[in-house]
Design a protein around this motif. Sequence first.
Motif, short mmCIF file in Angstrom:
data_model
loop_
_atom_site.label_atom_id
_atom_site.label_comp_id
_atom_site.label_asym_id
_atom_site.label_seq_id
_atom_site.Cartn_x
_atom_site.Cartn_y
_atom_site.Cartn_z
N GLY A 162 23.98 -4.84 80.01
CA GLY A 162 25.03 -5.45 80.82
C GLY A 162 25.73 -4.46 81.73
N THR A 163 25.46 -3.17 81.56
CA THR A 163 26.16 -2.15 82.34
C THR A 163 25.26 -1.43 83.32
N THR A 164 24.01 -1.22 82.94
CA THR A 164 23.10 -0.43 83.78
C THR A 164 21.93 -1.30 84.22
N ASP A 165 21.65 -1.32 85.50
CA ASP A 165 20.54 -2.11 86.02
C ASP A 165 19.22 -1.48 85.61
N GLY A 166 18.29 -2.34 85.17
CA GLY A 166 16.94 -1.87 84.84
C GLY A 166 16.79 -1.32 83.44
N ASP A 167 17.88 -1.15 82.70
CA ASP A 167 17.78 -0.63 81.34
C ASP A 167 17.72 -1.78 80.34
N TRP A 168 17.16 -1.48 79.18
CA TRP A 168 17.04 -2.46 78.10
C TRP A 168 17.79 -1.97 76.87
N VAL A 169 18.32 -2.91 76.13
CA VAL A 169 18.98 -2.60 74.86
C VAL A 169 18.14 -3.21 73.74
N GLU A 170 17.79 -2.39 72.78
CA GLU A 170 16.89 -2.83 71.72
C GLU A 170 17.67 -3.33 70.51
N HIS A 171 17.25 -4.47 69.98
CA HIS A 171 17.84 -5.05 68.77
C HIS A 171 16.72 -5.32 67.78
N ALA A 172 16.83 -4.76 66.60
CA ALA A 172 15.82 -4.97 65.55
C ALA A 172 16.23 -6.18 64.70
N LEU A 173 15.32 -7.13 64.57
CA LEU A 173 15.60 -8.29 63.73
C LEU A 173 15.36 -7.92 62.27
N PRO A 174 16.28 -8.27 61.39
CA PRO A 174 16.15 -7.86 59.98
C PRO A 174 14.94 -8.50 59.31
N GLN A 175 14.30 -7.73 58.44
CA GLN A 175 13.19 -8.24 57.66
C GLN A 175 13.45 -8.11 56.17
N GLN A 176 14.62 -7.56 55.81
CA GLN A 176 15.03 -7.47 54.42
C GLN A 176 16.38 -8.16 54.26
N TYR A 177 16.55 -8.81 53.10
CA TYR A 177 17.76 -9.58 52.87
C TYR A 177 18.27 -9.34 51.45
N ILE A 178 19.57 -9.51 51.30
CA ILE A 178 20.22 -9.40 50.01
C ILE A 178 20.70 -10.79 49.61
N HIS A 179 20.36 -11.21 48.40
CA HIS A 179 20.75 -12.52 47.89
C HIS A 179 21.72 -12.32 46.73
N SER A 180 22.94 -12.78 46.88
CA SER A 180 23.98 -12.62 45.86
C SER A 180 24.46 -13.99 45.41
N PHE A 181 24.67 -14.12 44.10
CA PHE A 181 25.14 -15.38 43.54
C PHE A 181 26.67 -15.36 43.47
N LYS A 182 27.30 -16.20 44.31
CA LYS A 182 28.75 -16.24 44.39
C LYS A 182 29.22 -17.69 44.45
N ASP A 183 30.23 -17.97 43.67
CA ASP A 183 30.87 -19.30 43.68
C ASP A 183 29.85 -20.42 43.48
N GLY A 184 28.92 -20.19 42.54
CA GLY A 184 27.99 -21.25 42.18
C GLY A 184 26.80 -21.40 43.09
N GLN A 185 26.60 -20.51 44.05
CA GLN A 185 25.45 -20.61 44.93
C GLN A 185 25.06 -19.22 45.43
N PHE A 186 23.84 -19.11 45.95
CA PHE A 186 23.36 -17.83 46.47
C PHE A 186 23.80 -17.67 47.92
N VAL A 187 24.27 -16.47 48.22
CA VAL A 187 24.67 -16.12 49.57
C VAL A 187 23.69 -15.05 50.07
N THR A 188 23.07 -15.31 51.21
CA THR A 188 22.05 -14.41 51.77
C THR A 188 22.61 -13.68 52.99
N SER A 189 22.41 -12.37 53.01
CA SER A 189 22.85 -11.56 54.13
C SER A 189 21.78 -10.52 54.45
#
Length: 492
Positions: free
Chosen positions: A458-485
Amino acid sequence: MEKALVERLEAAVARLEAAVASGASLSAAPRGLGDDGLEAAAALDPAIVAYDEFVAEAVGRLTAAAEKIGGKVLDATKVLAEAFAVAKDRLVQAKQLQKPASMADAHDFFKPLNDVIAKAIVMTEGRRPDYFNHIKSVADSLTALAWVGFLGKDCGMSFPTAHVEESWQMAEFYNNKVLVEYRNKDPDHVEWAKALKELYMPGLRDFVKKHYPLGPSWGPVGGAPVSQPKATAPAPKAPGAKAPPPPALPSAPLFSTDKSPKSAQPKEGMSAVFQEISSGNAVTAGLRKVTDDMKTKNRSDRSGVVSSSTAAPAAAPEKTSRAGSFSFKSGPPKLELQMGRKWVVENQVGKKSLAIDDCDARQSIYVYGCKDSVLQVNGKVNNITVDKCTKVGIVFKDVLAAFEVVNCNGVEVQCQGTAPTISIDNTSGCQLYLSNDSLGASITSAKSSEINVMVPSGTTDGDWVEHALPQQYIHSFKDGQFVTSPVSHSGA
């Protein structure tokens, strides 16, 4: 419908009167009259009459929509209509036979229905055909007709009404894909998808719930066993001649109760070796005994010194192309438009200048089995699918439906225009470049790794910003259900 029913009843009565006049028993007339007698019995059964009315309306609506589309959609719909006709025949036959004691006894009886369902499944195999989602919807939905094989709560399947609902849930995934793809493009496909759903939900489900909640209606206990073939009219015979024995039905189970059926054919290869080892026989009877003079340490021709001569190199293994965890054999290269609707790009190796220029929004592109190549799509198309490719680059402008990457390895994709949906499935290594117009795309990934999305800075013309999509997740059991992050990584 009422006029046709009256005509069928009058014909049945005429045949019964003729049978009585000839000295036949009235109670045995339907069975002795073969197909015509069975049709008469069906006409007198309110459940069969209701089935005919239901099929005529629901399947007729689906067939009418398929005729407007034509091609493989119409072929699959004809197989579906045939399956519903065979299911009716099984219901009619069941009333003439006694209930089988087990699923094994009913294999031959349900073979005709199994054969028709197999025809639909074969249409989905191999390389994805045109209108794959339509055909897959039909093939998966036909398993609902297996309710005619329900023999009781211990037969291994759900009750008929529940079985129809469960079977449609499997088919609905692909049926929804048809609705999404053609919602704003072709009303004939939308009508076909809606008709298919209403055929089962609520159509077949409500019919089964009302007329056959506990499965088919079988004949009396003293009737013919289910293993007997369908009764047909006996041919005239000479006086004193003996009637020929009834032909045996081919054996092909529709519902198998064996978890691991054993083949009657003799085992070959390693299967035969393991079978012989586990048989307990004297498998060592033919082995030779190793004497002292045969041992290496006692042989004068074996010195233990490694020879300086170079051994002949082993034969190189046959090269096979691999994409993800799938292997495939290379075929002839293709880049062609098929039937005016689908561009096929196959088995291109080392081609860096592949291009599709003359394309429009009604066409789709299917890229299969390519390696170390680059394809540029100069125009708007409906959808693009990249399947089983390695080190391939795809540059495209606009996609109306979706861009899909399946079973690939090391793919680079650049969207210069818009794409509402991007799907990445079972792929290792994917670089995705998005333009400003495609930042609103929905990206779905499954069983994939090393996915990086490059977006304009958004600041420099012609440049790219790289974003890695997550492939690992943490599953925690909270308040009676699993929460994934997702797992966040930080580098030094």
